[in-house]
Write a protein that holds these residues in place. Structure first.
Motif, PDB file in Angstrom:
ATOM      1  N   MET A   1      57.419  63.265  33.654  1.00 19.13           N
ATOM      2  CA  MET A   1      57.153  64.584  33.142  1.00 19.13           C
ATOM      3  C   MET A   1      56.491  65.346  34.349  1.00 19.13           C
ATOM      4  O   MET A   1      55.543  64.979  34.996  1.00 19.13           O
ATOM      5  N   ASN A   2      56.758  66.604  34.571  1.00 22.83           N
ATOM      6  CA  ASN A   2      56.176  67.390  35.322  1.00 22.83           C
ATOM      7  C   ASN A   2      54.983  68.332  35.167  1.00 22.83           C
ATOM      8  O   ASN A   2      55.126  69.228  34.375  1.00 22.83           O
ATOM      9  N   TYR A   3      53.812  67.584  35.059  1.00 20.30           N
ATOM     10  CA  TYR A   3      52.587  68.074  34.631  1.00 20.30           C
ATOM     11  C   TYR A   3      51.741  69.366  35.266  1.00 20.30           C
ATOM     12  O   TYR A   3      50.713  70.013  34.963  1.00 20.30           O
ATOM     13  N   LEU A   4      52.590  69.552  36.805  1.00 20.98           N
ATOM     14  CA  LEU A   4      52.187  70.797  37.512  1.00 20.98           C
ATOM     15  C   LEU A   4      52.409  71.959  36.554  1.00 20.98           C
ATOM     16  O   LEU A   4      52.013  73.146  37.009  1.00 20.98           O
ATOM     17  N   GLN A   5      53.336  71.941  35.580  1.00 23.96           N
ATOM     18  CA  GLN A   5      53.901  73.141  34.962  1.00 23.96           C
ATOM     19  C   GLN A   5      52.524  73.828  34.225  1.00 23.96           C
ATOM     20  O   GLN A   5      52.524  74.794  34.008  1.00 23.96           O
ATOM     21  N   TYR A   6      51.292  72.995  34.003  1.00 24.10           N
ATOM     22  CA  TYR A   6      50.077  73.383  33.308  1.00 24.10           C
ATOM     23  C   TYR A   6      49.386  74.288  34.201  1.00 24.10           C
ATOM     24  O   TYR A   6      48.422  74.935  33.806  1.00 24.10           O
ATOM     25  N   PHE A   7      49.615  74.203  35.615  1.00 28.87           N
ATOM     26  CA  PHE A   7      48.796  74.685  36.579  1.00 28.87           C
ATOM     27  C   PHE A   7      49.633  75.838  37.217  1.00 28.87           C
ATOM     28  O   PHE A   7      49.166  76.282  38.381  1.00 28.87           O
ATOM     29  N   LEU A  27      42.843  60.766  38.943  1.00 26.93           N
ATOM     30  CA  LEU A  27      42.340  61.859  37.734  1.00 26.93           C
ATOM     31  C   LEU A  27      41.203  61.193  36.922  1.00 26.93           C
ATOM     32  O   LEU A  27      40.232  61.909  36.708  1.00 26.93           O
ATOM     33  N   ALA A  28      41.445  60.007  36.437  1.00 24.83           N
ATOM     34  CA  ALA A  28      40.318  59.341  35.859  1.00 24.83           C
ATOM     35  C   ALA A  28      38.847  59.170  36.595  1.00 24.83           C
ATOM     36  O   ALA A  28      37.895  59.397  36.060  1.00 24.83           O
ATOM     37  N   PHE A 156      42.278  67.527  31.530  1.00 24.87           N
ATOM     38  CA  PHE A 156      42.167  66.513  30.570  1.00 24.87           C
ATOM     39  C   PHE A 156      43.396  66.199  29.628  1.00 24.87           C
ATOM     40  O   PHE A 156      43.613  65.039  29.290  1.00 24.87           O
ATOM     41  N   ILE A 157      44.232  67.338  29.648  1.00 27.26           N
ATOM     42  CA  ILE A 157      45.380  67.116  28.536  1.00 27.26           C
ATOM     43  C   ILE A 157      46.331  66.139  29.454  1.00 27.26           C
ATOM     44  O   ILE A 157      46.882  65.134  28.747  1.00 27.26           O
ATOM     45  N   LEU A 162      48.603  60.764  30.293  1.00 28.58           N
ATOM     46  CA  LEU A 162      48.997  59.592  31.063  1.00 28.58           C
ATOM     47  C   LEU A 162      48.548  58.243  30.514  1.00 28.58           C
ATOM     48  O   LEU A 162      48.574  57.574  30.988  1.00 28.58           O
ATOM     49  N   GLY A 163      47.842  58.341  29.197  1.00 29.00           N
ATOM     50  CA  GLY A 163      47.187  57.239  28.856  1.00 29.00           C
ATOM     51  C   GLY A 163      45.977  56.845  29.410  1.00 29.00           C
ATOM     52  O   GLY A 163      45.633  55.388  29.201  1.00 29.00           O
ATOM     53  N   ALA A 164      45.257  57.630  30.197  1.00 29.14           N
ATOM     54  CA  ALA A 164      44.090  57.237  31.020  1.00 29.14           C
ATOM     55  C   ALA A 164      42.869  57.890  30.396  1.00 29.14           C
ATOM     56  O   ALA A 164      41.788  57.707  30.945  1.00 29.14           O
TER      57      ALA A 164
END
Length: 173
Positions: A1-7, A27-28, A156-157, A162-164
């Motif tokens: 999934m492209n998480y950069l869409q949230y930014f 990130l963690a 955080f989302i 990512l399950g981290a």
């Protein structure tokens, strides 16, 4: 999934930093360094008290909160992190208004600063319905570091997706 869409609405320089965090699995580590512990508002009553304190400090003209809870139906990935509602019911000549806030169940396991960002956001909606300049000014009045915390909320989302998410009970260090 492209998480950069949230930014997508952030500057490209910040997007590059975020991309580096995500691609390097950093990130963690970012969250462990910046927010080593989760918040203590695990019960509905503790969450209510937390929100009520902010409301009393910054929004004295807003009537009392009737209900604040974690809602299982809210999902961090569908864009609904929290919900505020003002319901009006007429009882004879009196109109009663109920103020309620429901936050995503996933925020039960988050750093306090991330929870605070969403609480400030939802409380601001009781004064300003739209996401306009006045809304964000009110958010910054309640939390001067609001914009950074909103970015961290988005991060955080992704961490959770990512399950981290290491903030779950017993997993904190």
């Amino acid at each position: 999934m492209n998480y950069l869409q949230y930014f997508a609405h952030y500057p490209s320089s910040l997007q590059a930093q975020i991309k580096t965090l995500l691609e390097g699995d950093k990130l963690a580590a970012y969250f462990r360094g910046k927010y080593p512990h989760g918040h203590q508002c695990q019960s509905t009553q503790a969450l209510y008290d937390y929100c009520h304190d902010y409301k009393n400090k910054y929004l004295k003209n807003v009537p009392r909160l009737h209900k604040v809870s974690y809602a299982k139906g809210r999902d961090l990935m569908t864009g609904t992190l929290g919900h505020h509602s003002q319901t009006r019911k007429q009882h004879g000549r009196k109109v009663k208004t109920r103020y309620e806030i429901a936050l995503s169940q996933q925020l039960k396991y988050a750093p306090e600063a991330v929870l605070r960002a969403l609480v400030v956001h939802e409380l601001a909606h009781f004064k300003e319905l739209d996401h306009n300049k006045a809304f964000y000014q009110l958010c910054c009045h309640m939390e001067p570091d609001y914009h950074q915390l909103e970015l961290d909320l988005r991060l955080f989302i992704v961490l959770d997706r990512l399950g981290a998410n290491f903030y779950h009970s017993g997993a904190q260090q």
